[in-house]
Write a protein that holds these residues in place. Sequence first.
Motif, PDB file in Angstrom:
ATOM      1  N   ILE A   1       0.846  -1.199   0.000  1.00 35.82           N
ATOM      2  CA  ILE A   1       0.000   0.000   0.000  1.00 35.82           C
ATOM      3  C   ILE A   1       0.881   1.248   0.000  1.00 35.82           C
ATOM      4  N   ARG A   2       1.917   1.253   0.831  1.00 34.35           N
ATOM      5  CA  ARG A   2       2.824   2.408   0.898  1.00 34.35           C
ATOM      6  C   ARG A   2       3.459   2.680  -0.466  1.00 34.35           C
ATOM      7  N   LEU A   3       3.911   1.617  -1.140  1.00 34.05           N
ATOM      8  CA  LEU A   3       4.524   1.783  -2.461  1.00 34.05           C
ATOM      9  C   LEU A   3       3.500   2.250  -3.498  1.00 34.05           C
ATOM     10  N   ASP A   4       2.282   1.726  -3.430  1.00 33.14           N
ATOM     11  CA  ASP A   4       1.230   2.183  -4.342  1.00 33.14           C
ATOM     12  C   ASP A   4       0.948   3.664  -4.145  1.00 33.14           C
ATOM     13  N   LEU A   5       0.882   4.107  -2.886  1.00 33.64           N
ATOM     14  CA  LEU A   5       0.611   5.518  -2.609  1.00 33.64           C
ATOM     15  C   LEU A   5       1.793   6.390  -3.026  1.00 33.64           C
ATOM     16  N   GLU A   6       3.003   5.877  -2.877  1.00 27.98           N
ATOM     17  CA  GLU A   6       4.183   6.598  -3.352  1.00 27.98           C
ATOM     18  C   GLU A   6       4.081   6.802  -4.867  1.00 27.98           C
ATOM     19  N   TYR A   7       3.633   5.765  -5.565  1.00 27.69           N
ATOM     20  CA  TYR A   7       3.450   5.868  -7.018  1.00 27.69           C
ATOM     21  C   TYR A   7       2.391   6.926  -7.351  1.00 27.69           C
ATOM     22  N   VAL A   8       1.246   6.855  -6.695  1.00 29.36           N
ATOM     23  CA  VAL A   8       0.149   7.803  -6.943  1.00 29.36           C
ATOM     24  C   VAL A   8       0.616   9.233  -6.671  1.00 29.36           C
ATOM     25  N   ASP A   9       1.358   9.433  -5.596  1.00 32.74           N
ATOM     26  CA  ASP A   9       1.792  10.772  -5.207  1.00 32.74           C
ATOM     27  C   ASP A   9       2.902  11.328  -6.093  1.00 32.74           C
ATOM     28  N   HIS A  10       3.633  10.454  -6.784  1.00 34.73           N
ATOM     29  CA  HIS A  10       4.770  10.894  -7.603  1.00 34.73           C
ATOM     30  C   HIS A  10       4.652  10.354  -9.031  1.00 34.73           C
ATOM     31  N   LEU A  11       3.465  10.401  -9.560  1.00 34.84           N
ATOM     32  CA  LEU A  11       3.174   9.878 -10.893  1.00 34.84           C
ATOM     33  C   LEU A  11       3.840  10.736 -11.964  1.00 34.84           C
ATOM     34  N   THR A  12       4.775  10.123 -12.687  1.00 38.75           N
ATOM     35  CA  THR A  12       5.445  10.815 -13.791  1.00 38.75           C
ATOM     36  C   THR A  12       5.682   9.819 -14.916  1.00 38.75           C
ATOM     37  N   PHE A  13       5.898  10.341 -16.102  1.00 34.97           N
ATOM     38  CA  PHE A  13       6.218   9.489 -17.247  1.00 34.97           C
ATOM     39  C   PHE A  13       7.533   8.749 -16.988  1.00 34.97           C
ATOM     40  N   GLY A  14       8.483   9.431 -16.366  1.00 36.06           N
ATOM     41  CA  GLY A  14       9.766   8.804 -16.053  1.00 36.06           C
ATOM     42  C   GLY A  14       9.621   7.628 -15.100  1.00 36.06           C
ATOM     43  N   LYS A  15       8.752   7.782 -14.100  1.00 37.14           N
ATOM     44  CA  LYS A  15       8.536   6.673 -13.157  1.00 37.14           C
ATOM     45  C   LYS A  15       7.883   5.491 -13.879  1.00 37.14           C
ATOM     46  N   ASP A  16       6.945   5.791 -14.786  1.00 34.16           N
ATOM     47  CA  ASP A  16       6.315   4.722 -15.558  1.00 34.16           C
ATOM     48  C   ASP A  16       7.349   3.976 -16.411  1.00 34.16           C
ATOM     49  N   LEU A  17       8.257   4.722 -17.033  1.00 34.78           N
ATOM     50  CA  LEU A  17       9.317   4.067 -17.817  1.00 34.78           C
ATOM     51  C   LEU A  17      10.200   3.202 -16.924  1.00 34.78           C
ATOM     52  N   LEU A  18      10.510   3.700 -15.720  1.00 31.83           N
ATOM     53  CA  LEU A  18      11.310   2.923 -14.776  1.00 31.83           C
ATOM     54  C   LEU A  18      10.593   1.624 -14.397  1.00 31.83           C
ATOM     55  N   VAL A  19       9.291   1.709 -14.151  1.00 29.26           N
ATOM     56  CA  VAL A  19       8.518   0.500 -13.827  1.00 29.26           C
ATOM     57  C   VAL A  19       8.570  -0.485 -14.995  1.00 29.26           C
ATOM     58  N   LEU A  20       8.393  -0.004 -16.216  1.00 27.14           N
ATOM     59  CA  LEU A  20       8.457  -0.897 -17.389  1.00 27.14           C
ATOM     60  C   LEU A  20       9.810  -1.592 -17.476  1.00 27.14           C
ATOM     61  N   VAL A  21      10.879  -0.822 -17.305  1.00 24.81           N
ATOM     62  CA  VAL A  21      12.236  -1.383 -17.382  1.00 24.81           C
ATOM     63  C   VAL A  21      12.466  -2.403 -16.268  1.00 24.81           C
ATOM     64  N   LYS A  22      12.004  -2.101 -15.051  1.00 27.39           N
ATOM     65  CA  LYS A  22      12.207  -3.009 -13.910  1.00 27.39           C
ATOM     66  C   LYS A  22      11.290  -4.225 -13.965  1.00 27.39           C
ATOM     67  N   THR A  23      10.202  -4.145 -14.742  1.00 26.59           N
ATOM     68  CA  THR A  23       9.277  -5.279 -14.848  1.00 26.59           C
ATOM     69  C   THR A  23       9.932  -6.469 -15.537  1.00 26.59           C
ATOM     70  N   ILE A  24      10.742  -6.199 -16.527  1.00 30.87           N
ATOM     71  CA  ILE A  24      11.363  -7.282 -17.310  1.00 30.87           C
ATOM     72  C   ILE A  24      12.197  -8.211 -16.421  1.00 30.87           C
ATOM     73  N   PRO A  25      13.178  -7.705 -15.649  1.00 26.30           N
ATOM     74  CA  PRO A  25      13.923  -8.637 -14.784  1.00 26.30           C
ATOM     75  C   PRO A  25      13.060  -9.235 -13.676  1.00 26.30           C
ATOM     76  N   ALA A  26      12.052  -8.489 -13.195  1.00 28.57           N
ATOM     77  CA  ALA A  26      11.186  -9.027 -12.146  1.00 28.57           C
ATOM     78  C   ALA A  26      10.410 -10.246 -12.662  1.00 28.57           C
ATOM     79  N   VAL A  27       9.960 -10.169 -13.906  1.00 30.08           N
ATOM     80  CA  VAL A  27       9.214 -11.302 -14.499  1.00 30.08           C
ATOM     81  C   VAL A  27      10.165 -12.439 -14.824  1.00 30.08           C
ATOM     82  N   LEU A  28      11.304 -12.129 -15.409  1.00 34.12           N
ATOM     83  CA  LEU A  28      12.246 -13.177 -15.798  1.00 34.12           C
ATOM     84  C   LEU A  28      12.843 -13.910 -14.606  1.00 34.12           C
ATOM     85  N   SER A  29      12.917 -13.241 -13.448  1.00 33.36           N
ATOM     86  CA  SER A  29      13.466 -13.896 -12.265  1.00 33.36           C
ATOM     87  C   SER A  29      12.432 -14.809 -11.598  1.00 33.36           C
ATOM     88  N   GLY A  30      11.169 -14.735 -12.052  1.00 33.44           N
ATOM     89  CA  GLY A  30      10.124 -15.607 -11.534  1.00 33.44           C
ATOM     90  C   GLY A  30       9.775 -15.272 -10.106  1.00 33.44           C
TER      91      GLY A  30
END
Length: 177
Positions: A148-177
């Motif tokens: 919840i804290r991380l979700d609220l941090e995202y909501v409070d600091h919503l930027t295109f750059g943060k979205d790109l960071l999430v996309l980039v970090k999603t790839i290793p998170a998924v591949l690591s299972g």
Amino acid sequence: LDVAIGVVVLLVFGLPMLVIAALIKLEDRGPVFYRQERIGRGGRAFMLTKFRSMVVGAETQGAGFLVEKQDRRITRVGRWLRKLSLDELSQVFDVLRGDMSIIGPRPGLRYQFELYDDEQRRRLAVRPGITGWAQVNGRNAIRWPERIRLDLEYVDHLTFGKDLLVLVKTIPAVLSG
């Protein structure tokens, strides 16, 4: 941007999604998709679409909506889908319908929503996402208050750059299972 990314996902993963659908159908002849009510932006209910990874009727057996570590309700194909997060891939249809975004807090179940306090409800200010800040910073390994804290941090600091960071970090998170 969600629609553009959703179309690209369908173009890139369309054939693998058909293979996933065939494998699910071949395993037990049940439905390919599992649809479940979730709560989205502004507290609006919608039907989330996932590739089915558990036996038909799993929510009425065992732990109900909860999933245990070695849950017997998970199918053989489902174990593989969950490990690689491929069961979530079909949520691109929810994005194209406008119920979800590519990036945002994961949508909760109705019973969770009903327990939210005012602070937790702030996570409903944005559309829920297939992936999000909490997913790339620990996923299911982190406890609910931290998510919840991380979700609220995202909501409070919503930027295109943060979205790109999430996309980039999603790839290793998924591949690591």
